[in-house]
Motif scaffolding. Structure first.
Motif, PDB file in Angstrom:
ATOM      1  N   VAL A  31      19.473  19.274  46.101  1.00 39.94           N
ATOM      2  CA  VAL A  31      18.517  18.809  45.095  1.00 39.94           C
ATOM      3  C   VAL A  31      19.241  18.254  43.876  1.00 39.94           C
ATOM      4  O   VAL A  31      20.456  18.387  43.734  1.00 39.94           O
ATOM      5  CB  VAL A  31      17.566  19.950  44.638  1.00 39.94           C
ATOM      6  N   GLY A  32      18.477  17.670  42.988  1.00 37.88           N
ATOM      7  CA  GLY A  32      19.067  17.109  41.769  1.00 37.88           C
ATOM      8  C   GLY A  32      18.196  15.979  41.284  1.00 37.88           C
ATOM      9  O   GLY A  32      17.325  15.495  42.022  1.00 37.88           O
ATOM     10  N   GLY A  33      18.426  15.567  40.062  1.00 33.58           N
ATOM     11  CA  GLY A  33      17.637  14.494  39.474  1.00 33.58           C
ATOM     12  C   GLY A  33      17.897  13.168  40.158  1.00 33.58           C
ATOM     13  O   GLY A  33      18.682  13.055  41.103  1.00 33.58           O
ATOM     14  N   PHE A  34      17.234  12.171  39.637  1.00 38.77           N
ATOM     15  CA  PHE A  34      17.314  10.806  40.164  1.00 38.77           C
ATOM     16  C   PHE A  34      18.763  10.282  40.139  1.00 38.77           C
ATOM     17  O   PHE A  34      19.424  10.349  39.101  1.00 38.77           O
ATOM     18  CB  PHE A  34      16.406   9.944  39.283  1.00 38.77           C
ATOM     19  N   GLY A  35      19.247   9.834  41.300  1.00 38.42           N
ATOM     20  CA  GLY A  35      20.529   9.134  41.357  1.00 38.42           C
ATOM     21  C   GLY A  35      21.769   9.965  41.090  1.00 38.42           C
ATOM     22  O   GLY A  35      22.802   9.416  40.697  1.00 38.42           O
ATOM     23  N   VAL A  36      21.724  11.274  41.345  1.00 36.28           N
ATOM     24  CA  VAL A  36      22.912  12.091  41.080  1.00 36.28           C
ATOM     25  C   VAL A  36      23.881  12.118  42.267  1.00 36.28           C
ATOM     26  O   VAL A  36      24.979  12.654  42.148  1.00 36.28           O
ATOM     27  CB  VAL A  36      22.550  13.548  40.694  1.00 36.28           C
ATOM     28  N   GLY A  37      23.456  11.558  43.405  1.00 40.30           N
ATOM     29  CA  GLY A  37      24.371  11.484  44.554  1.00 40.30           C
ATOM     30  C   GLY A  37      23.976  12.340  45.748  1.00 40.30           C
ATOM     31  O   GLY A  37      24.806  12.643  46.601  1.00 40.30           O
ATOM     32  N   LYS A  38      22.691  12.690  45.872  1.00 40.77           N
ATOM     33  CA  LYS A  38      22.253  13.565  46.964  1.00 40.77           C
ATOM     34  C   LYS A  38      22.401  12.879  48.336  1.00 40.77           C
ATOM     35  O   LYS A  38      22.935  13.462  49.273  1.00 40.77           O
ATOM     36  CB  LYS A  38      20.783  13.975  46.743  1.00 40.77           C
ATOM     37  N   THR A  39      21.916  11.654  48.419  1.00 35.70           N
ATOM     38  CA  THR A  39      22.009  10.916  49.688  1.00 35.70           C
ATOM     39  C   THR A  39      23.476  10.692  50.041  1.00 35.70           C
ATOM     40  O   THR A  39      23.878  10.802  51.201  1.00 35.70           O
ATOM     41  CB  THR A  39      21.265   9.565  49.562  1.00 35.70           C
ATOM     42  N   THR A  40      24.288  10.412  49.017  1.00 38.87           N
ATOM     43  CA  THR A  40      25.724  10.195  49.230  1.00 38.87           C
ATOM     44  C   THR A  40      26.359  11.454  49.820  1.00 38.87           C
ATOM     45  O   THR A  40      27.156  11.380  50.756  1.00 38.87           O
ATOM     46  CB  THR A  40      26.398   9.840  47.880  1.00 38.87           C
ATOM     47  N   MET A  41      25.987  12.625  49.284  1.00 39.86           N
ATOM     48  CA  MET A  41      26.571  13.877  49.763  1.00 39.86           C
ATOM     49  C   MET A  41      26.173  14.165  51.216  1.00 39.86           C
ATOM     50  O   MET A  41      27.026  14.470  52.049  1.00 39.86           O
ATOM     51  CB  MET A  41      26.160  15.045  48.869  1.00 39.86           C
ATOM     52  N   VAL A  42      24.898  14.035  51.528  1.00 37.85           N
ATOM     53  CA  VAL A  42      24.458  14.290  52.911  1.00 37.85           C
ATOM     54  C   VAL A  42      25.184  13.319  53.845  1.00 37.85           C
ATOM     55  O   VAL A  42      25.679  13.696  54.903  1.00 37.85           O
ATOM     56  CB  VAL A  42      22.923  14.154  53.056  1.00 37.85           C
ATOM     57  N   GLY A  43      25.313  12.078  53.426  1.00 32.68           N
ATOM     58  CA  GLY A  43      25.967  11.061  54.256  1.00 32.68           C
ATOM     59  C   GLY A  43      27.440  11.329  54.454  1.00 32.68           C
ATOM     60  O   GLY A  43      27.979  11.125  55.544  1.00 32.68           O
ATOM     61  N   SER A  44      28.122  11.815  53.411  1.00 23.44           N
ATOM     62  CA  SER A  44      29.582  11.981  53.530  1.00 23.44           C
ATOM     63  C   SER A  44      29.931  13.185  54.394  1.00 23.44           C
ATOM     64  O   SER A  44      30.939  13.201  55.076  1.00 23.44           O
ATOM     65  CB  SER A  44      30.230  12.104  52.148  1.00 23.44           C
ATOM     66  N   VAL A  45      29.076  14.194  54.388  1.00 27.74           N
ATOM     67  CA  VAL A  45      29.466  15.449  55.018  1.00 27.74           C
ATOM     68  C   VAL A  45      28.861  15.612  56.421  1.00 27.74           C
ATOM     69  O   VAL A  45      29.343  16.417  57.212  1.00 27.74           O
ATOM     70  CB  VAL A  45      29.078  16.630  54.082  1.00 27.74           C
ATOM     71  N   SER A  46      27.854  14.827  56.745  1.00 27.88           N
ATOM     72  CA  SER A  46      27.149  15.047  58.015  1.00 27.88           C
ATOM     73  C   SER A  46      27.968  14.585  59.212  1.00 27.88           C
ATOM     74  O   SER A  46      28.587  13.520  59.189  1.00 27.88           O
ATOM     75  CB  SER A  46      25.811  14.308  58.012  1.00 27.88           C
ATOM     76  N   GLU A  47      27.929  15.391  60.267  1.00 24.83           N
ATOM     77  CA  GLU A  47      28.611  15.010  61.515  1.00 24.83           C
ATOM     78  C   GLU A  47      27.756  14.076  62.350  1.00 24.83           C
ATOM     79  O   GLU A  47      28.274  13.317  63.160  1.00 24.83           O
ATOM     80  CB  GLU A  47      28.871  16.259  62.363  1.00 24.83           C
ATOM     81  N   ILE A  48      26.451  14.176  62.179  1.00 22.81           N
ATOM     82  CA  ILE A  48      25.582  13.248  62.892  1.00 22.81           C
ATOM     83  C   ILE A  48      25.271  12.092  61.947  1.00 22.81           C
ATOM     84  O   ILE A  48      25.424  12.225  60.739  1.00 22.81           O
ATOM     85  CB  ILE A  48      24.265  13.911  63.345  1.00 22.81           C
ATOM     86  N   ARG A  49      24.863  10.988  62.500  1.00 24.13           N
ATOM     87  CA  ARG A  49      24.499   9.867  61.638  1.00 24.13           C
ATOM     88  C   ARG A  49      23.301  10.330  60.811  1.00 24.13           C
ATOM     89  O   ARG A  49      22.286  10.721  61.378  1.00 24.13           O
ATOM     90  CB  ARG A  49      24.124   8.656  62.490  1.00 24.13           C
ATOM     91  N   PRO A  50      23.432  10.367  59.477  1.00 24.17           N
ATOM     92  CA  PRO A  50      22.344  10.960  58.710  1.00 24.17           C
ATOM     93  C   PRO A  50      21.065  10.137  58.806  1.00 24.17           C
ATOM     94  O   PRO A  50      21.112   8.923  58.932  1.00 24.17           O
ATOM     95  CB  PRO A  50      22.874  10.974  57.277  1.00 24.17           C
ATOM     96  N   LEU A  51      19.970  10.868  58.755  1.00 22.37           N
ATOM     97  CA  LEU A  51      18.678  10.199  58.654  1.00 22.37           C
ATOM     98  C   LEU A  51      18.390  10.041  57.167  1.00 22.37           C
ATOM     99  O   LEU A  51      18.438  11.017  56.423  1.00 22.37           O
ATOM    100  CB  LEU A  51      17.608  11.082  59.299  1.00 22.37           C
ATOM    101  N   THR A  52      18.129   8.840  56.742  1.00 20.07           N
ATOM    102  CA  THR A  52      17.784   8.647  55.333  1.00 20.07           C
ATOM    103  C   THR A  52      16.458   7.902  55.258  1.00 20.07           C
ATOM    104  O   THR A  52      16.065   7.221  56.205  1.00 20.07           O
ATOM    105  CB  THR A  52      18.845   7.834  54.568  1.00 20.07           C
ATOM    106  N   THR A  53      15.791   8.056  54.147  1.00 17.12           N
ATOM    107  CA  THR A  53      14.529   7.340  53.948  1.00 17.12           C
ATOM    108  C   THR A  53      14.639   6.606  52.623  1.00 17.12           C
ATOM    109  O   THR A  53      13.902   6.883  51.698  1.00 17.12           O
ATOM    110  CB  THR A  53      13.345   8.316  53.912  1.00 17.12           C
TER     111      THR A  53
END
Ligand code: GTP
Ligand code: MG
Length: 204
Positions: A31-53
């Motif tokens: 979690v975190g406010g707008f634009g703090v890097g949440k999608t970036t974190m899930v993307g960098s650490v995930s072993e599967i291709r992350p699902l993003t919306t």
């Protein structure tokens, strides 16, 4: 559809298959406010291709979303991010990134169901967006760690000053991270796992 190309159905990729040794799965929310890097974190650490919306931010968001201090940001999460990481041969984490914009916060209820813990990502240039997020976690009683995402032009504050500014109890772990780096994001998740373990041991 191109039947000769990349759209051909070939079954799951090896990285998509759960290791047979996996015995426990834990749900973690980022979690975190707008634009703090949440999608970036899930993307960098995930072993599967992350699902993003992610949706492209439009003119309509100007004045609604505070993107004045997030130069170069063109997309925002409208529902969630999803990823997976194996912490050990036995333990799998499922990662759910929340949308940062307040108008999508009603989605939090579903995203938090069954979550054992959370990572709060913080941008020191915009600390104020973290207050509500932390307040909501405290209301829900979800244990969390705070990860300070180190943007290059962010002012440096000693951790204790940040703890004070965010009004965090001493026991809440705080770490620096670079959400773009897999190892760094993984360290944050390890910190959360250790913290959850300590809390469980205290309760036992
Ligand atoms: N320099 C630097 N840039 C980062 C870092 N993490 C994220 N970014 C950039 O910051 C911007 C915002 O990142 P996102 O991952 O979209 O942030 P978010 O929290 O998912 O945003 P919302 O879903 O809109 O709330 C992107 O342009 C990233 O490339 C970091 O650790 N360092
Ligand atoms: Mg996002």
């Amino acid at each position: 559809m191109d039947f000769n190309g990349s759209d051909t159905i070939t079954g799951p990729r090896t990285e998509d298959v759960l290791p047979s040794t996996a015995t426990a799965a834990v749900k973690v929310v980022i979690v975190g406010g707008f634009g703090v890097g949440k999608t970036t974190m899930v993307g960098s650490v995930s072993e599967i291709r992350p699902l993003t919306t992610e949706e492209t931010m439009t003119q309509a968001s100007i004045g609604v979303d505070d993107n004045s201090r997030i130069e170069g940001k063109t997309a925002t999460t409208v529902a969630m991010d999803f990823g997976r990481i194996s912490i050990s041969e036995q333990l799998i984490l499922y990662l759910f990134g929340t949308p940062g914009q307040e108008r999508f916060w009603f989605l939090w209820n579903g995203l938090f169901e069954g979550a054992l813990g959370a990572v709060v990502l913080v941008d020191t240039r915009r600390l104020e967006v973290s207050f509500d997020v932390i307040g909501r976690l405290e209301e829900r009683g979800v244990p969390f760690v705070v990860a300070v995402n180190t943007f290059p032009d962010a002012p440096h504050h000693p951790m204790e000053a940040l703890r004070h500014a965010l009004d965090l109890p001493d026991e809440v772990p705080m770490v620096n991270c670079d959400a773009r780096q897999r190892a760094s994001s993984r360290d944050v998740l390890m910190t959360l796992m250790h913290y959850l373990h300590t809390l469980a041991a205290q309760r036992a």
